[in-house]
Design a protein around this motif. Sequence first.
Motif, PDB file in Angstrom:
ATOM      1  N   PRO A  34       0.811  -1.231   0.000  1.00 64.72           N
ATOM      2  CA  PRO A  34       0.000   0.000   0.000  1.00 64.72           C
ATOM      3  C   PRO A  34       0.844   1.282   0.000  1.00 64.72           C
ATOM      4  N   LYS A  36       3.293   4.517  -0.974  1.00 58.95           N
ATOM      5  CA  LYS A  36       3.196   5.574  -1.977  1.00 58.95           C
ATOM      6  C   LYS A  36       4.046   5.227  -3.198  1.00 58.95           C
ATOM      7  N   GLY A  39       2.401   2.447  -5.256  1.00 57.88           N
ATOM      8  CA  GLY A  39       1.259   3.002  -5.970  1.00 57.88           C
ATOM      9  C   GLY A  39       1.677   3.840  -7.166  1.00 57.88           C
ATOM     10  N   VAL A  89      -6.755  -3.074  -5.172  1.00 56.17           N
ATOM     11  CA  VAL A  89      -6.800  -2.001  -4.167  1.00 56.17           C
ATOM     12  C   VAL A  89      -7.916  -2.209  -3.139  1.00 56.17           C
ATOM     13  N   ARG A  94      -9.640   1.523  -0.383  1.00 54.54           N
ATOM     14  CA  ARG A  94      -9.569   2.794  -1.108  1.00 54.54           C
ATOM     15  C   ARG A  94     -10.848   3.082  -1.891  1.00 54.54           C
ATOM     16  N   ILE A 144      -6.699   6.655  -8.036  1.00 53.37           N
ATOM     17  CA  ILE A 144      -6.811   5.728  -6.906  1.00 53.37           C
ATOM     18  C   ILE A 144      -5.484   5.012  -6.640  1.00 53.37           C
ATOM     19  N   HIS A 147      -3.249   7.733  -5.043  1.00 53.28           N
ATOM     20  CA  HIS A 147      -3.871   7.746  -3.712  1.00 53.28           C
ATOM     21  C   HIS A 147      -3.421   8.874  -2.773  1.00 53.28           C
ATOM     22  N   PHE A 148      -2.146   9.133  -2.665  1.00 50.72           N
ATOM     23  CA  PHE A 148      -1.626  10.039  -1.638  1.00 50.72           C
ATOM     24  C   PHE A 148      -1.624  11.499  -2.103  1.00 50.72           C
ATOM     25  N   ASN A 164      -4.777  15.844  -3.402  1.00 50.45           N
ATOM     26  CA  ASN A 164      -5.010  14.496  -2.891  1.00 50.45           C
ATOM     27  C   ASN A 164      -5.534  13.638  -4.040  1.00 50.45           C
ATOM     28  N   HIS A 166      -6.349  10.553  -4.193  1.00 50.33           N
ATOM     29  CA  HIS A 166      -7.465   9.661  -3.881  1.00 50.33           C
ATOM     30  C   HIS A 166      -8.801  10.360  -4.144  1.00 50.33           C
ATOM     31  N   ASN A 167      -8.888  11.623  -3.705  1.00 51.44           N
ATOM     32  CA  ASN A 167     -10.123  12.386  -3.934  1.00 51.44           C
ATOM     33  C   ASN A 167     -10.377  12.589  -5.429  1.00 51.44           C
ATOM     34  N   GLY A 169      -9.333  10.567  -7.804  1.00 52.32           N
ATOM     35  CA  GLY A 169      -9.729   9.259  -8.322  1.00 52.32           C
ATOM     36  C   GLY A 169     -11.172   8.930  -8.006  1.00 52.32           C
TER      37      GLY A 169
END
Length: 197
Positions: A34, A36, A39, A89, A94, A144, A147-148, A164, A166-167, A169
């Motif tokens: 998982p 960074k 990913g 994932v 996530r 996604i 993610h970070f 960010n 993730h947001n 994605g």
Amino acid sequence: MAPESASTIWNVPNILTLVRIALIPVMAVLLLSPSKEAGFWAAAVFAIASVTDWLDGYLARKMEIVTVFGKFLDPIADKLMVMAALIMVLPFNRIPAWMVLVILGREIIITGLRGIASTEGIVIPASDLGKFKTIFQIVAILGILLHFDYHWFFGIDHPYLYVNMHNVGMFYLWIATIITIWSGVDYLVKFTKVIAR
């Protein structure tokens, strides 16, 4: 119809499709972690695979090389890549599992219906919705996987210069999920109308 020869099958577009399939386990292994860094590299592999998806289609049209093998393998490679990324994932929480179920379920159902239609000699043309679905899925998955938080302005450390991923994605995944349902219903309606005739 005569079977395709090995020389016909081993053309540049088909080789690119096979490369895309070969990248799937590479991405899957990276996503066992998982972190960074993992990913980031998984997103890089996914991005390369996505480019080969566009490139093999472009070259097939440009070089006028369309084979049964290619028409069979290309959509399978696309679906495997998306399925692998989404499934890998899930253990990291996530994305909601129901979204993955909707996206994968739609692909399985539509692939099955296409198979039924083709055995009856029926071709149901793909709509633009399918293309939009693919574009939004690719962008969503890239976000996604990354993610970070990432800063984008020459390494300057300021809260307003961070994004960010993730947001990002998830925003595109919501759109992709809506279009996935929409395009699936659209195909089902077309399939029903054609079969009824």
